[in-house]
Write a protein that holds these residues in place. Structure first.
Motif, mmCIF file in Angstrom:
data_model
loop_
_atom_site.group_PDB
_atom_site.id
_atom_site.type_symbol
_atom_site.label_atom_id
_atom_site.label_comp_id
_atom_site.label_asym_id
_atom_site.label_seq_id
_atom_site.Cartn_x
_atom_site.Cartn_y
_atom_site.Cartn_z
ATOM 1 N N THR A 76 -36.752 4.736 -43.065
ATOM 2 C CA THR A 76 -37.063 3.609 -43.971
ATOM 3 C C THR A 76 -36.472 2.000 -43.313
ATOM 4 N N VAL A 79 -44.702 0.540 -38.652
ATOM 5 C CA VAL A 79 -44.628 1.396 -39.726
ATOM 6 C C VAL A 79 -44.903 2.752 -39.672
ATOM 7 N N TYR A 108 -41.889 5.505 -39.811
ATOM 8 C CA TYR A 108 -41.528 5.889 -41.239
ATOM 9 C C TYR A 108 -41.548 7.375 -41.523
ATOM 10 N N PHE A 146 -43.896 -5.588 -49.678
ATOM 11 C CA PHE A 146 -44.562 -5.612 -48.528
ATOM 12 C C PHE A 146 -45.062 -6.917 -48.061
ATOM 13 N N TYR A 206 -38.921 -0.689 -41.870
ATOM 14 C CA TYR A 206 -39.079 -1.764 -42.309
ATOM 15 C C TYR A 206 -38.478 -3.038 -41.735
#
Ligand code: GTP
Ligand code: MG
Lengths: 703, 82
Positions: A685, A653, A657, A590, A689
């Motif tokens: 994802t 996110v 997500y 991350f 990302y």
């Protein structure tokens, strides 16, 4: 002696008030809304009246006996395969002709039946007078005028059901044109001559054979009579089609039913002309709300207003709630001697649950907004307005309904995607629903926007986040449509209900039910999750660390130095905990997004439920900082500990997500297989990302 | 059915216009759905509203308002346009 049990199948076209009728009769709290396709699953409600045990099954609305969409199939399969004693066919008194089409089809089933002519209050207002007694006589079926809203006629309806149940048979009087009657007669006579008997009358078998109803067809097909019957049928088919000048039997029958219904209605329904001739209220409102040019701006304005309110009004009780939980933590904490248990209760449970409950006012406002959208009839209008736009992205206008439900919670949204007829459209919608930020994500957004923006801007930012999420969803839909879900466009045909002023009671119940669910979740699931997070972030206790700091603290000269050291100790303790270790392991993944390990962990715990992101952060930051500093709320902690670009990436996110565990389970079920979950996981994802990466670096770059 | 008085497609109608349905070229479930909305041969309808790009229409049949897309409206032949 046990009471007599009566099982009732509640059948009717969509949006005639079936669910509302059950609610009025039994005090249940079924979901009600002013658009088609509110109920998508059968639901059973039990109650007792006059010594009878009633079991009513609320079925999804259906226009006709063709399986257009999944939820209609549920109804048909129930009617054909499951046991029930009687049908209550609910009709909208203001739309009798259309509603009776279904009734006529139901009449060919040889089942006991009662008609509930609902919305009689509206019919009164519109000057429509129905002679229910005469209608009963003509159809051979008891008809009762009821109003689920005004709660009138309900007793009478139940009494009719009891009467019909206790009668041996009910002779229903469906009459066709002479030409068709003749053919029915021929087939019926043939069956009678050969002493054919079944659960349904030979006349109805004849009708169903002509209509090509699959089950009757199948049964007769396996019968030795078929050899002789088939030529008769072919001949009859031919005659009926010729008579109707069509090659479509369903169309021929629809016309037969319509002629029959018109004849009946001409004798039983009187319409007060003066009340009808003027432009209806619905038309007046529509000329503004679905105006070709102003329609969409008006809708966006409503949305913006909603998010402004979420912030403005939501923040008023928030301070109170914050103070309350602060006070609660202190008071409860003071009564607990044991340091560890105190921390468990105060830093774990109270802090975690408090952080989630803090956002109840915001959630309530959001729920009120959605309830208004659902119950006024505006929902279908927006679907109408957005269809052209959605179409460009490969979505269906009706996708709007599940997508909007997605702003409340993804779970009902996944279910309501059933209203989409085509599997490809439905799957596409299922994949996109997750991008509509659900209510559980609202706390995270409110927390972060509150931390970085003043109250004047926060509402706009919040609106922006939701719009951005929706746009990302649309783009994702376009990408999926071009790659995975290629194919022809599906038809868009949708009924536009009339506008209805929702009763305060209805809104209150809808919002209350949802809010109670949220609170219940906070008290159980979130509390447990907070406990777990607390445990994982408190143990193992590193005694070495503690003793080494103890000596340093003793050696410290000033008060400030002591405080700094204490904070540092707490931070390092946290870092060495189980959760800290996990966090440090995943942290490298991350770092490109600018997240520290606490944020990374909070994201992961959010997979259980999105609110847990907030409760986890609350626990992590209250453990890390000086626990006595009550005024140092989570908002400040976030402002102090998280750089702005990281916060932006974090929000991105959260927006994109994977949905929470419960929603993922429902998604997998509705999509029809675990492989779809695999796709969803991979898809979200990648999207989350890469977008977060871009957002982080972009924000860094612009400074 | 009524005489062949210049058939047009519903998708070509303008706002406020009235017409009579004379043929539905849809098949299968879509036809069924249109029929259960009351869109049958011989029925009168009013064009209530259409989007700026003429991609979505709202028609009124009897007491019912129905939204449909250009593609579906093009399956409905109307005559007697007023
Ligand atoms: N005025 C009036 N409105 C009613 C009455 N009954 C129901 N409604 C409204 O009609 C709308 C539809 O009600 P629902 O109970 O959701 O209809 P449903 O038949 O269950 O619809 P589906 O589940 O979509 O098939 C809601 O907006 C109700 O408030 C009534 O007797 N009078
Ligand atoms: Mg319902």
């Amino acid at each position: 002696m046990s009471a007599k049990q009566i099982t009732i199948a509640l059948v009717g076209q969509p949006n005639v008030g079936k669910s509302m009728l059950i609610n009025s009769i039994s005090g249940a709290r079924l979901h009600v809304g002013n658009f088609t396709g509110v109920t998508v699953e059968k639901t059973q409600v039990s109650f007792e009246i006059d010594g009878y045990d009633f079991k009513i099954i609320d079925l999804p609305g259906t226009y006709a006996f063709t399986d257009y969409s999944i939820e209609e199939r549920v109804t048909h399969e129930f009617l054909i395969n499951e046991p029930y004693d009687i049908i209550i066919n609910v009709l909208d008194s203001t739309n009798m002709e259309k509603n009776l089409q279904l009734t006529a089809e139901l009449m060919t089933m040889s089942k006991k039946m009662v008609l509930a002519l609902n919305m009689s209050d509206e019919a009164d207002k519109e000057g429509i007078v129905i002679n229910a007694g005469y209608l009963s006589q003509l159809l051979g079926i008891p008809c009762v005028s009821v109003s689920a809203v005004a709660k009138s006629g309900l007793d009478e309806l139940i009494q009719s059901v009891i009467e019909v149940i206790n009668e041996p048979v009910q002779e229903q009087k469906l009459i066709f044109s002479e030409a068709v009657e003749e053919e029915i007669g021929l087939i019926e006579n043939y069956l009678n001559r050969h002493r054919f008997t079944a659960a349904i009358s030979n006349r109805n078998i004849a009708i169903n054979l002509l209509q090509k109803e699959t089950k009757t067809y199948r049964v007769l097909h396996d019968n030795p009579l078929w050899i002789e019957l088939q030529p008769i049928l072919i001949e009859a088919d031919h005659h009926v089609l010729l008579h109707h000048d069509t090659d479509d039997m369903k169309e021929a029958f629809a016309e037969e039913y319509r002629a029959f219904n018109r004849g009946i209605l001409a004798e039983t329904v009187k319409t007060n002309i003066t009340a009808q001739s003027k432009k209806t209220l619905t038309e007046k409102i529509d000329s503004v709300l679905i105006h070709p040019f102003f329609g969409i701006p008006i809708f966006l304005f409503f949305m913006w207003g909603l998010f402004q309110l979420t912030f403005e009004i939501g923040s008023i009780p928030m301070d109170l709630i914050n103070v309350f939980f602060g006070w609660l933590g202190e008071t409860v904490g003071a009564t607990i001697g044991n340091e560890e248990i105190r921390s468990l209760i105060v830093d774990g449970v109270i802090s975690g649950v408090g952080a989630v409950i803090l956002f109840v006012p915001n959630i309530v406002i959001l729920f009120v907004g959605i309830a208004l959208l659902e119950s006024t009839g505006y929902m279908s209008r927006v679907a109408f307005l957005l269809d052209g736009f959605f179409h460009k992205f490969g979505l269906h206008g009706q996708s709007f309904i599940p997508l909007v439900s997605g702003f409340g919670c993804s779970i009902p949204a996944y279910m309501s995607a059933r209203i989409l007829k085509n599997d490809r459209d439905r799957l596409l919608t299922l994949f996109v629903i997750g991008f509509m930020s659900c209510g559980a994500r609202l706390p995270v957004y409110v927390l972060f926007t509150g931390a970085f923006f003043g109250p004047a801007m926060a509402g706009n930012i919040l609106f922006g986040i939701y719009i951005l999420g929706a746009i990302i969803g649309l783009i994702a839909a376009k990408v999926l449509k071009m790659t995975a879900f290629k194919g022809a466009d599906e038809p868009f045909v949708m009924e536009m209900p009339k506008y209805r002023l929702p009763s305060l009671k209805l809104i209150w119940h809808t919002v209350l039910t949802k809010t109670m669910m949220y609170l219940k979740k906070a008290g159980t699931f979130i509390a447990a999750a907070s406990l777990l997070v607390w445990f994982l972030s408190t143990y193992p206790k590193n005694t070495e660390l503690a003793t080494s700091f103890a000596t340093k603290i003793e050696a410290a000269t000033s008060e400030i130095q002591v405080k700094q050291l204490e904070n540092k100790l707490a931070e390092e303790q946290l870092s060495a905990s189980f959760l800290g270790q996990i966090g440090h392991t995943i942290e490298p993944l991350f770092i490109p997004l600018g997240f520290d390990w606490k944020m990374a962990v909070a994201l992961q715990t959010g997979l259980a439920a999105k609110e847990v992101v907030v409760s986890t952060m609350s626990v992590l930051y209250s453990l890390g900082s000086d626990a006595n500093e009550q005024s140092n709320s989570l908002v400040n902690a976030i402002h102090d500990h998280i750089p702005f670009p990281s916060a932006v990436a974090f929000i991105v996110v959260i927006m994109t997500y994977l949905p929470c565990l419960a929603a993922s389970v429902v998604f997998t079920r509705e999509a029809g297989g675990i492989k779809y979950f695999g796709y969803l996981f991979t898809f979200t994802t990648i999207v989350a990302y890469s977008l977060a990466f871009i957002a982080y670096h972009f924000t860094l770059w612009i400074g | 059915m009524s005489e062949k008085s210049t058939m047009t497609l519903l998708s070509a109608c303008t706002k406020g216009g009235m017409a009579t349905v004379c043929k539905i070229n849809a098949t299968g479930p879509l036809k069924q759905r249109l029929v259960s909305f009351g869109l049958m041969r011989g029925v009168d309808l009013v064009m209530m509203e259409c989007s700026p790009t003429k991609s979505t229409f709202e028609v009124k049949v009897g007491t019912l308002n129905i939204a449909l897309r250009k593609e579906e409206a093009a399956l409905i032949e109307v005559c007697n346009v007023r």
